[in-house]
Write an enzyme that holds these catalytic residues in place. Sequence first.
Site, PDB file in Angstrom:
ATOM      1  N   ASP A 137     -11.154  -2.793  16.161  1.00 23.11           N
ATOM      2  CA  ASP A 137     -12.077  -3.480  16.834  1.00 23.11           C
ATOM      3  C   ASP A 137     -12.115  -4.885  16.860  1.00 23.11           C
ATOM      4  O   ASP A 137     -12.183  -5.686  15.692  1.00 23.11           O
ATOM      5  CB  ASP A 137     -13.414  -2.954  16.872  1.00 23.11           C
ATOM      6  CG  ASP A 137     -13.620  -1.363  16.402  1.00 23.11           C
ATOM      7  OD1 ASP A 137     -12.606  -0.675  16.655  1.00 23.11           O
ATOM      8  OD2 ASP A 137     -14.761  -1.047  16.038  1.00 23.11           O
ATOM      9  N   GLU A 161     -19.763   4.276  19.955  1.00 20.40           N
ATOM     10  CA  GLU A 161     -19.768   3.246  19.304  1.00 20.40           C
ATOM     11  C   GLU A 161     -19.618   1.778  19.943  1.00 20.40           C
ATOM     12  O   GLU A 161     -19.528   1.993  21.131  1.00 20.40           O
ATOM     13  CB  GLU A 161     -18.247   3.459  18.467  1.00 20.40           C
ATOM     14  CG  GLU A 161     -18.319   4.659  17.661  1.00 20.40           C
ATOM     15  CD  GLU A 161     -16.854   4.807  16.734  1.00 20.40           C
ATOM     16  OE1 GLU A 161     -16.831   4.982  15.572  1.00 20.40           O
ATOM     17  OE2 GLU A 161     -15.885   4.625  17.303  1.00 20.40           O
TER      18      GLU A 161
HETATM   19  C1  FRU Z   1     -14.811   1.627  16.255  1.00 15.62           C
HETATM   20  C2  FRU Z   1     -15.391   1.976  14.985  1.00 15.62           C
HETATM   21  C3  FRU Z   1     -16.594   1.412  14.744  1.00 15.62           C
HETATM   22  C4  FRU Z   1     -16.737   1.052  13.120  1.00 15.62           C
HETATM   23  C5  FRU Z   1     -15.289   0.220  12.902  1.00 15.62           C
HETATM   24  C6  FRU Z   1     -14.774   0.687  11.652  1.00 15.62           C
HETATM   25  O1  FRU Z   1     -13.366   1.664  16.399  1.00 15.62           O
HETATM   26  O2  FRU Z   1     -15.087   3.268  14.128  1.00 15.62           O
HETATM   27  O3  FRU Z   1     -17.613   2.050  15.117  1.00 15.62           O
HETATM   28  O4  FRU Z   1     -17.504  -0.057  13.061  1.00 15.62           O
HETATM   29  O5  FRU Z   1     -14.410   1.235  14.080  1.00 15.62           O
HETATM   30  O6  FRU Z   1     -13.586   0.199  11.469  1.00 15.62           O
END
Ligand code: FRU
Length: 526
Positions: free
Chosen positions: A58, A239
């Site tokens: 992300d 998320e």
């Molecule tokens: C989304 C996610 C978030 C988390 C991160 C961990 O892709 O699962 O919810 O904070 O990636 O790398």
Amino acid sequence: MKYSAIVLVFLVLIGVSCKQEKVTDKDKKGKKDVVANGYREKHRPQFHFTPPSKWMNDPNGMFYADGEYHLSYQYYPDSIVWGPMHWGHAVSKDLVHWNHLPIALYPDSLGLIFSGGTVVDIHNTSGFGTENNPPVVATFTHHDLEGEKAGTTNFQKQSIAYSTDKGRSWTKYTENPVISNEQKIKDFRDPKVVWHKASKKWIMTLAVYDKVQLFSSSDLKDWSLISEFGIEGDDRLWECPDLFPITVANEDLTKWVLIVSIQKKAPNGGTATGYFVGDFDGTTFKSDPSKQKWLDWGTDNYAFVTWDNIPKNDSRRIGIGWMSNWQYAQSVPTEVWRSAMTVPREIVLHREGDDFILRSLPVQEMTDLRASEISIEPKIVENHAEISGAFDPLQCELELLVDLEKTSARQFGIELSNDLGEKLIITIDKEQGTLMVDRTESSKNKFSEEFYKTVHTAPLTLNGEKLDLSILIDAASIEIFANHGTLNFTDIFFPTEKYTRLSLFSNDGSFVLKEGKIYALKRIWN
Ligand code: FRU
């Protein structure tokens, strides 16, 4: 799959134990950034952001300050699969060319550094800076692996860090965490903050399993839960939420948009970014939960979030997404690094009947990459027409204006192919009103079953006289913007040899191209 389950699977797969992988602030001096091979490896995007090496997911903590756009990202600097998360960091003066900076946030005794946002605390409400030198404050999730392994349910907590030197160095707040997860909810993460002018409060959105919780604070340290927003009976994992005000195009009306990424049952499988349009009164976000919309219909635009503090005289809402999908992100065939971001996109809210929709298009700055323009003569395509000229089909921008009234073909589209018979096909189906991306034969290297399983489809409005398509193609990705950005479609692909041909085609009739242009694009890395 629930996040905790994913984490466990990853850890088993890459054979790490929490102890071995724990990285503390003290260790960071020993870490070296592996310098990439001139960013010219097989499948390496030439005009999209990628980390120099290793794993990225992300986008995080994006803000603008002092002439620079900051982009952090979920980063594991020791492997090309997901692992203990850091915040990688880069800056750009134009949203196109990027300079990599040292890692911004390292895991510490409270855990790994998961996703979140960053705000410029202009009034120094946090007291971390001064009125003259306002601090930037990052909000992120501390993910305590040991707590998770021990079977606790409050292993995700929200923390903050600040910088008073334009994001060059970061200090974690000594009283972290600032939200300690008393509700004991396993999936409790990705805090993103926005300033609510009317109540002079910071508002944080947090993904809490299958909904969003809103917290408010006057100083970014002391937070109170104020409301929730969700879909009754939803069992999907939410998320990376992002709530912000946005003015409706050509109107004197402000609405609020809540972007949320969804971990399963996306329109074309796996993960995708959706959004809701509504109103926010400082406490509650009101929107019809049954009207969840998709920001992108392709499989590869996840965790899309927007920049904080874009200057008032610019006033655009700009965001970027992770160009992958949790279904296969860890097995895509790249070796030095894994995954890229989408191009930065400007999102604009438009009224449509009695509803509102977001249109997104690449930021205007991307046009600076246009090296040469090749015009495609207006033509009637019967069957197949290859477009030749001085451009690389895997590093170009395509603009097409289709005369829908004169087009008689049931299906028409664009094909990228090579001599091995590998091909990526974009089809517009006039009868069904759909846009499809078929990557099932895009490569002989079938590295993942999910990746090659289905043709991806999106509804496309075709009731006008014309259809405009703007397409960016870069080594391993295609981003399609149809009907002035009303439909976004992002898919990645990995041919074993480069595609050398770009053709237009039609089935059962003719495809009438009114105007067409191809731009050869410059690369962004020196
Ligand atoms: C989304 C996610 C978030 C988390 C991160 C961990 O892709 O699962 O919810 O904070 O990636 O790398």
